[in-house]
Each structure stands twice: as C-alpha cells, then as structure tokens.
Design an enzyme around this catalytic site. Sequence first.
Site, PDB file in Angstrom:
ATOM      1  CB  CYS A   1      36.040  43.643  31.877  1.00 49.05           C
ATOM      2  SG  CYS A   1      35.546  44.939  31.359  1.00 49.05           S
TER       3      CYS A   1
ATOM      4  NE  ARG B   1      34.795  44.670  37.680  1.00 52.97           N
ATOM      5  CZ  ARG B   1      34.551  45.163  37.101  1.00 52.97           C
ATOM      6  NH1 ARG B   1      35.292  43.777  36.237  1.00 52.97           N
ATOM      7  NH2 ARG B   1      34.493  46.001  36.414  1.00 52.97           N
TER       8      ARG B   1
END
Length: 333
Positions: A195, A236
């Site tokens: 991530c 995101r």
Amino acid sequence: MVVDGAVTLTTFVGDPLVVARPLSWVIVALFLATGLLSSRDGARERARYVGVVAWGLFGLFWLVLVPHFVLVQKSIVEGIGSIAAVPLSLYVGYLLWNGRDSLLTLSKAVGFMGIIYLPFAYLPLVESNPLRKFMIETVAAQTDFLLSLIGVDPQLVVGTSVVDGVSASSDYQYLSTFYFPGGERPITYTIIVACTGVGSIAILAGAILAVEAPMRRKARALAVTVPVIYVLNLVRNVFIATMFGQQRMQWFVGMFTGLFGTSDPQMVSYYIADRLLAQFGSVIALVGITWLIVRELPEILSLIEDVAYLITGTEYDLQTEFGNADVRTDGGD
C-alpha cells in the site's frame, strides 16, 4: 492494504511467501548478472543463458504466488496477473534462447526493479525490517492526516492491539492500522508494504534505469515518476479507507460476498473500493505515467515494444511513431 479477515486462508494453502522470499533474491541476482554480462564485450551469449535461467525461475516464482493472490488476497488484478506471468516468463526465456537479444534490456530492468523493491518487502534475516517499518508508518501517518482533512477520523493504532490471530512479526506490529468503531462490528484496515506505492515505483524506476540514455534525462524521468506515484497512492489509500471504513459501497452485497467468498457483508465496500476500483485505477494510472516518461525518455519505448510483442505477438515500431510526436528523440541530455 490488509483487513482482519484477509489472512485466514493461509491455513488452507500454506504460506507461499516462505518459498517466494528466498527465491526472489536468487532471481534478482540472476537478472542483474544478465544485465552486467550483456554490457560486456564477448559476454552476450553467456548473458543470454543466464537470462533464460532467470526467466524460467521467474515463471516458477509467479506460479508459487498464484494461491497467495487468488485465495488469500482475493485480488482479481493480481490474481490474473500472477497466472498470466507464468507462461509469459517462460515465453520470454524461449525467445531469449532463440536470439531475441532486445529482451536482455527487459531482463536488466527486472533486476533493477527487484533490487529497489526487495529491501522493503523480502529483506532476509531481519525480524523487524527498518525500511519496511519506516515506509509503512510514514504512509499510514500521511494517510491519517489526509483523512482528517476530509472529516474522516479513524483511530490509528498498532494492528496487534486490535486484530486477533496475527503474528507480531507481520506488518500488524507497526503503527499502521486504522480502527473504525462503527458498523455492525469494528472495522480494521492495515497499511502493508503493497500500500506504500513502492511496488509501482520499482517497476517504472527499474525500466528507466535499464535503458541506454544519458543519466541526466533518466534523473528527470525519475523526478517526475516517483512523486506522482507516491501522491496518487496516498489518494488511493484515502479513497479505500473512506469507502470501507464508512461502508459507503455496500452495493449488491449478496453478489459480491459470493464472488469473493466471504460471509462478512461489511467486506463488500472493501472489495469494491480496493480489489475492483483502486486496482484497476492503478493500472490506468501507470499507463498515464508511462506516457509522461516517454516524453522525457523515449528510449523506454524499446521496452514497451518488447512487452507489447510478448502480449500480442505483433512487432511494433513505437519509436518511429512517437518520433513524429512531441517527445525527445535527439539523444540530448
């Protein structure tokens, strides 16, 4: 990102990473050796042989990871990608064996990608990887700050304090888990190395470093690539945290629980936001960023031509096509 239900299937398939981690270092070493040999006079044939071995092992690497992406991560994009990577890797080895020497540059690019990514992901003999910890906690803190700006205020905690059944040696030991107390039950969602954007950065940076071009233009291409990917990745993270933590995408619950094999209806927002929208969006973003790189570093088109040939079986001359566009083709620095 990992949620608290995403690690349970390892009990059924074992842990593919136990094999993938050490294998990845061997593969990267072979790819780097391929690149080194290809740049030496009289060593191109040896480079080809080493490259064939590297690509064969690369296919095995992706085969090992298929259960991880399909059954554990339940990722459509990564699942399809890992399955497709197996025959593609073997095909590259076959073409290289038969004399397609342009693939030596692609081999070198994969080596550079690996040497950038692996210290964050698969650093051996280190229980608590300091690079991984720094990157994950930095991204988590910045995501937390951006969430606060839009009025989303989860608690940022150490994952092992709120999630049962996770190892203290995993990413849950870091200050990187967002805790949302609302809903049918509390929702936890953890930033992991995937991530942080380091994977996407490694892919494009490796390609930039591998091509033959003046270092000044490579540096400019990196200066565009790295910040753009990093910022988009934070966006995101914020998107997924908001959609999942506040359950804003509870659409077609029955269909999606069946599709992703979960009995927890609260997971639907996560799977839609991350596994569908964000991951497909990331692919589109990479294509757009690649276009920015091409404008500064048209030499990278040779790599894109090889990848396009591997996928379609058709030869392309993108360097000629883009030579008529507004990109640098004069070889200047």
